[in-house]
Scaffold this motif. Structure first.
Motif, mmCIF file in Angstrom:
data_model
loop_
_atom_site.group_PDB
_atom_site.id
_atom_site.type_symbol
_atom_site.label_atom_id
_atom_site.label_comp_id
_atom_site.label_asym_id
_atom_site.label_seq_id
_atom_site.Cartn_x
_atom_site.Cartn_y
_atom_site.Cartn_z
ATOM 1 N N LYS A 31 -73.107 18.912 -18.324
ATOM 2 C CA LYS A 31 -74.102 19.698 -19.062
ATOM 3 C C LYS A 31 -73.826 19.643 -20.560
ATOM 4 C CE LYS A 31 -75.266 23.040 -15.477
ATOM 5 N NZ LYS A 31 -75.240 24.468 -15.118
ATOM 6 N N HIS A 32 -72.562 19.737 -20.940
ATOM 7 C CA HIS A 32 -72.208 19.616 -22.357
ATOM 8 C C HIS A 32 -72.671 18.268 -22.904
ATOM 9 C CE1 HIS A 32 -69.982 23.170 -23.530
ATOM 10 N NE2 HIS A 32 -69.265 23.131 -22.423
ATOM 11 N N ARG A 33 -72.533 17.238 -22.119
ATOM 12 C CA ARG A 33 -72.951 15.895 -22.539
ATOM 13 C C ARG A 33 -74.463 15.841 -22.749
ATOM 14 N NH1 ARG A 33 -70.059 13.163 -18.792
ATOM 15 N NH2 ARG A 33 -71.792 12.713 -17.433
ATOM 16 N N VAL A 34 -75.225 16.431 -21.848
ATOM 17 C CA VAL A 34 -76.683 16.430 -21.940
ATOM 18 C C VAL A 34 -77.149 17.195 -23.178
ATOM 19 C CG1 VAL A 34 -78.783 17.312 -20.852
ATOM 20 C CG2 VAL A 34 -77.083 16.122 -19.480
ATOM 21 N N PHE A 35 -76.570 18.345 -23.440
ATOM 22 C CA PHE A 35 -77.010 19.196 -24.541
ATOM 23 C C PHE A 35 -76.338 18.856 -25.871
ATOM 24 C CE2 PHE A 35 -77.682 22.188 -20.854
ATOM 25 C CZ PHE A 35 -79.042 21.946 -20.794
ATOM 26 N N GLY A 36 -75.364 17.956 -25.851
ATOM 27 C CA GLY A 36 -74.697 17.561 -27.088
ATOM 28 C C GLY A 36 -73.753 18.596 -27.637
ATOM 29 N N THR A 37 -73.235 19.463 -26.772
ATOM 30 C CA THR A 37 -72.346 20.539 -27.215
ATOM 31 C C THR A 37 -70.886 20.282 -26.874
ATOM 32 O OG1 THR A 37 -72.764 21.718 -25.143
ATOM 33 C CG2 THR A 37 -74.139 22.294 -27.033
ATOM 34 N N GLY A 38 -70.596 19.184 -26.201
ATOM 35 C CA GLY A 38 -69.240 18.931 -25.727
ATOM 36 C C GLY A 38 -68.486 17.916 -26.548
ATOM 37 N N PRO A 39 -67.398 17.446 -25.998
ATOM 38 C CA PRO A 39 -66.580 16.456 -26.701
ATOM 39 C C PRO A 39 -67.290 15.108 -26.786
ATOM 40 C CG PRO A 39 -65.705 16.870 -24.501
ATOM 41 C CD PRO A 39 -66.819 17.832 -24.716
ATOM 42 N N VAL A 40 -66.893 14.333 -27.778
ATOM 43 C CA VAL A 40 -67.425 12.984 -27.954
ATOM 44 C C VAL A 40 -67.021 12.151 -26.741
ATOM 45 C CG1 VAL A 40 -67.244 10.913 -29.388
ATOM 46 C CG2 VAL A 40 -67.252 13.174 -30.447
ATOM 47 N N PHE A 41 -67.946 11.299 -26.274
ATOM 48 C CA PHE A 41 -67.658 10.455 -25.113
ATOM 49 C C PHE A 41 -68.068 9.028 -25.409
ATOM 50 C CE2 PHE A 41 -71.932 12.056 -24.632
ATOM 51 C CZ PHE A 41 -72.662 10.966 -24.179
ATOM 52 N N PRO A 77 -71.587 26.937 -25.904
ATOM 53 C CA PRO A 77 -71.811 26.927 -24.455
ATOM 54 C C PRO A 77 -72.634 25.704 -24.043
ATOM 55 C CG PRO A 77 -73.058 28.691 -25.494
ATOM 56 C CD PRO A 77 -72.226 28.059 -26.560
ATOM 57 N N ALA A 78 -72.562 25.354 -22.799
ATOM 58 C CA ALA A 78 -73.271 24.175 -22.280
ATOM 59 C C ALA A 78 -74.713 24.537 -21.984
ATOM 60 C CB ALA A 78 -72.573 23.649 -21.028
ATOM 61 N N ARG A 79 -75.484 24.719 -23.043
ATOM 62 C CA ARG A 79 -76.913 24.977 -22.896
ATOM 63 C C ARG A 79 -77.629 24.510 -24.152
ATOM 64 N NH1 ARG A 79 -75.418 30.993 -23.035
ATOM 65 N NH2 ARG A 79 -75.485 31.451 -25.242
ATOM 66 N N ARG A 80 -78.930 24.417 -24.041
ATOM 67 C CA ARG A 80 -79.766 23.935 -25.130
ATOM 68 C C ARG A 80 -79.621 24.849 -26.337
ATOM 69 N NH1 ARG A 80 -83.793 23.573 -22.285
ATOM 70 N NH2 ARG A 80 -83.698 21.369 -21.838
ATOM 71 N N THR A 81 -79.515 24.256 -27.527
ATOM 72 C CA THR A 81 -79.424 25.051 -28.746
ATOM 73 C C THR A 81 -80.811 25.560 -29.128
ATOM 74 O OG1 THR A 81 -79.628 23.061 -30.100
ATOM 75 C CG2 THR A 81 -77.401 23.813 -29.591
ATOM 76 N N ALA A 82 -80.865 26.584 -29.930
ATOM 77 C CA ALA A 82 -82.128 27.266 -30.260
ATOM 78 C C ALA A 82 -83.160 26.334 -30.893
ATOM 79 C CB ALA A 82 -81.846 28.445 -31.176
ATOM 80 N N GLY A 83 -82.735 25.421 -31.756
ATOM 81 C CA GLY A 83 -83.683 24.574 -32.468
ATOM 82 C C GLY A 83 -84.015 23.273 -31.756
#
Length: 87
Positions: A31-41, A77-83
């Motif tokens: 989920k972090h990967r999908v939303f761009g909130t996690g570590p670089v991969f 968090p692993a969710r979509r950001t507001a913008g």
């Protein structure tokens, strides 16, 4: 016999191994990967791998010494950001 010299040191981890290292579930890391909130991969062919250094750098963003410490960054968090715009 010592096998330490025979096996290369792992520099990259798969999603399940990276999640285990961070104490997260593999699904949360996805989920972090999908939303761009996690570590670089990295994408190597069809595989997703994480550099150990990238995992440690991302986890360091959440490091705090007290509840009032603002820290140097934020592990979102692993969710979509507001913008974010959904396509």
């Amino acid at each position: 016999m010592d096998d330490a010299g025979r096996f290369p040191v792992r520099r990259y981890l798969t999603t399940p191994d990276a999640a285990l290292r961070l104490g997260l579930s593999p699904r949360t890391l996805e989920k972090h990967r999908v939303f761009g909130t996690g570590p670089v991969f990295h994408k190597l062919g069809g595989r997703v791998v994480y550099a150990i250094e990238a995992l440690e750098a991302w986890a360091a963003l959440g490091q705090r010494h007290s509840t009032s410490d603002p820290g140097k960054g934020t592990c979102r968090p692993a969710r979509r950001t507001a913008g974010a715009v959904r396509r």
